[in-house]
Write an enzyme that holds these catalytic residues in place. Structure first.
Site, short mmCIF file in Angstrom:
data_model
loop_
_atom_site.label_atom_id
_atom_site.label_comp_id
_atom_site.label_asym_id
_atom_site.label_seq_id
_atom_site.Cartn_x
_atom_site.Cartn_y
_atom_site.Cartn_z
N ARG A 132 57.36 81.58 48.90
CA ARG A 132 58.53 82.14 48.21
C ARG A 132 58.98 83.41 48.93
NH1 ARG A 132 58.15 86.11 43.68
NH2 ARG A 132 60.21 86.31 42.68
N ARG A 156 71.04 98.08 34.32
CA ARG A 156 70.24 99.30 34.26
C ARG A 156 71.05 100.43 33.62
NH1 ARG A 156 65.83 98.52 37.48
NH2 ARG A 156 65.98 96.91 39.09
N LYS A 201 65.67 79.53 37.04
CA LYS A 201 64.63 80.38 36.47
C LYS A 201 64.93 80.58 34.99
CE LYS A 201 63.37 84.01 38.87
NZ LYS A 201 63.46 85.24 39.69
N THR A 237 54.42 84.17 37.08
CA THR A 237 54.32 85.56 36.62
C THR A 237 52.94 85.92 36.08
OG1 THR A 237 56.65 85.42 35.93
CG2 THR A 237 55.46 87.43 35.40
#
Length: 471
Positions: free
Chosen positions: A35, A76, A217, A275
């Site tokens: 990846r 953010r 994803k 993850t």
């Protein structure tokens, strides 16, 4: 290079693993697909790594998959005057659309799509959920929010909105440049971040076409609400448990993981579980017992692949992490409970001739104790249909397409080999026998179950089944 396991290993490449020597070590340790995380590094960095992987592929004579993972939108907070503020549970703070520096009465949140979509009662999670605030009131350029879980809000911390669907493309300007760059390099898979709805997949597909496999994803609650449509539109799924675990309750993640794996098996699409699988191995040479159980659970669920992130990208023990994952997978698949658990979670049978033939091939191979199932596959579909059954026998996938052979490095149980198209039954049998010998799947007097589509070379036609006895 034959793997004595069915589930595949994906490893993220980073500073700890980008040298040709370490890439080779990781491949030999068990990596099937590498990846490239485009959230970090430059395009030239990724080009250098891509070239090193392709050279390694040539040296070992085995296909290697390459997955590019796009960064996606990053939401953010802006810059705070003192660098941070302490948000106290029960108090009210204000977010504003514009402003160069702010304080607790005017925290910059320079994302107009949030102000357009958020509503009273919606939650904002800051810094991976460490701070939770709830919208109490809003205007065109401000949001009043009550602090539910207090903590420190500092400059440029990430913001998640689990209950809000944003009118935001998953492809930023950076992503579009990176995507075109990666497709020119020749990556095999593109992982799309921030998927919220089926139209996000359609948008990405318009840019990618058939130049690479498209992987969604799953990290947003909104995606879970439309998951069946999303799975049908993409080529594979990644269960991105990090961001997903921020936006839904932690205790819901294991169940969602099982649902996603099962849905992908039903739809004949590869699924990666990702993850923090061996997260402690970023800094330690061995994992925790809980991490080992986590990897094993994904294997018992029937996932096609499990993924290493920081463990192989920036950790101190990248090779050891891959070796550990390889050992966990092999041990789990050899356990006496494995077959019964995997078979108990079989999805319902698809009532179509191609699926029926593939299912029959898997069942027949088990009954006659065949050495392997040989799947002739021009697009990868025949091999995927066989793998859907999670058969007890290995799958030798023969394909004329180099691109397909690399994409099959993500598919459960598939060992892919490159070959010219066959033109007749006799050639099909001869080539199956030759490759089964050469790849050490079978020896004299073994049986093979051969499944293919007639006419040969036509994608998606799984309609022929043969039993072959090796001389």
């Amino acid at each position: 290079m034959r793997r004595h396991r069915r589930a595949k290993i994906v490893a993220t490449v980073g500073p700890a693993s980008s040298s040709p020597e370490m890439l080779e070590a990781l491949l030999l340790a068990g990596v099937d697909t590498f990846r490239l995380n485009f959230s970090h590094g430059t395009q030239s960095d990724h080009a250098r790594i891509h070239a090193a992987i392709r050279k390694l592929e040539q040296d070992v004579g085995r296909p290697i998959g390459i997955l590019m993972d796009l960064q996606g939108p990053k939401i953010r907070v802006g810059t705070l005057r003192d660098g941070k503020i302490a948000a106290v549970a029960g108090e009210t703070i204000r977010f504003v659309l514009s402003g160069s520096e702010g304080d607790r009465t005017a925290i910059p949140l320079p994302h107009r799509e949030i102000f357009a979509a958020v509503a009273p009662g919606h939650d904002l999670l800051i810094d991976d959920g460490r701070v939770r605030v709830r919208v109490a009131g809003l205007g065109d350029d401000f949001i009043e929010a009550k602090v539910i879980v207090g903590g420190t809000i500092s400059n440029h911390k990430g913001v998640n909105l689990p209950g809000t669907v944003l009118d935001l493309s998953p492809l930023t300007a950076k992503d579009r440049l990176d995507l075109e760059f990666g497709l020119k390099l020749g990556v095999d898979w593109v992982a799309l971040s921030f998927v919220q709805k089926p139209s996000d997949i359609i948008e990405a597909r318009g840019l990618i076409g058939d130049r690479a496999g498209l992987m969604a994803k799953i990290e947003k609650p909104a995606a879970l609400e439309r998951i069946d449509d999303i799975i049908q539109l993409c080529d594979a799924i990644m269960v991105a448990r990090g961001d997903l675990g921020v936006e839904i309750p932690h205790e819901d993640v294991p169940g969602r993981q099982k649902e996603l794996v099962r849905a992908c098996r039903l739809a004949v699409k590869p699924v990666i579980v990702a993850t923090q699988m061996l997260d402690s191995m970023v800094a330690a040479p061995t994992p925790t017992r809980a991490e080992v159980s986590d990897v094993a659970t994904a294997i018992y669920d029937g996932a096609d692949a499990v993924m290493l992130s920081a463990e192989s990208a920036t950790g101190r023990y990248p090779r050891e992490a891959v070796e550990m994952m390889d050992r966990i997978i092999r041990s789990t698949e050899q356990h006496k409970m494995y077959r019964s658990i995997v078979e108990a979670t079989q999805p319902g049978e698809e009532q179509t001739p191609p699926h029926a033939v593939a299912t029959a091939a898997a069942d027949l191979a088990s009954v006659v104790h065949a050495a392997a199932i040989v799947a002739y596959t021009s697009s990868g579909t025949t091999a995927a249909r066989v793998a859907r059954k999670r058969p007890s026998r290995p799958i030798l996938a023969i394909t004329p397409s180099r691109e397909v052979s690399r994409r099959l490095c993500l598919l459960w149980g598939a060992h892919s080999v490159l070959s010219d198209d066959v033109q007749s039954y006799e050639e099909m049998v001869e080539r199956a026998t030759t490759f089964a010998h050469a790849e050490q799947f079978a020896s004299s007097r073994d049986l093979l179950v051969v499944v293919a589509g007639i006419p040969f070379g036509q994608a998606g036609t799984t309609n022929n089944l043969r039993v072959v006895s090796l001389p």
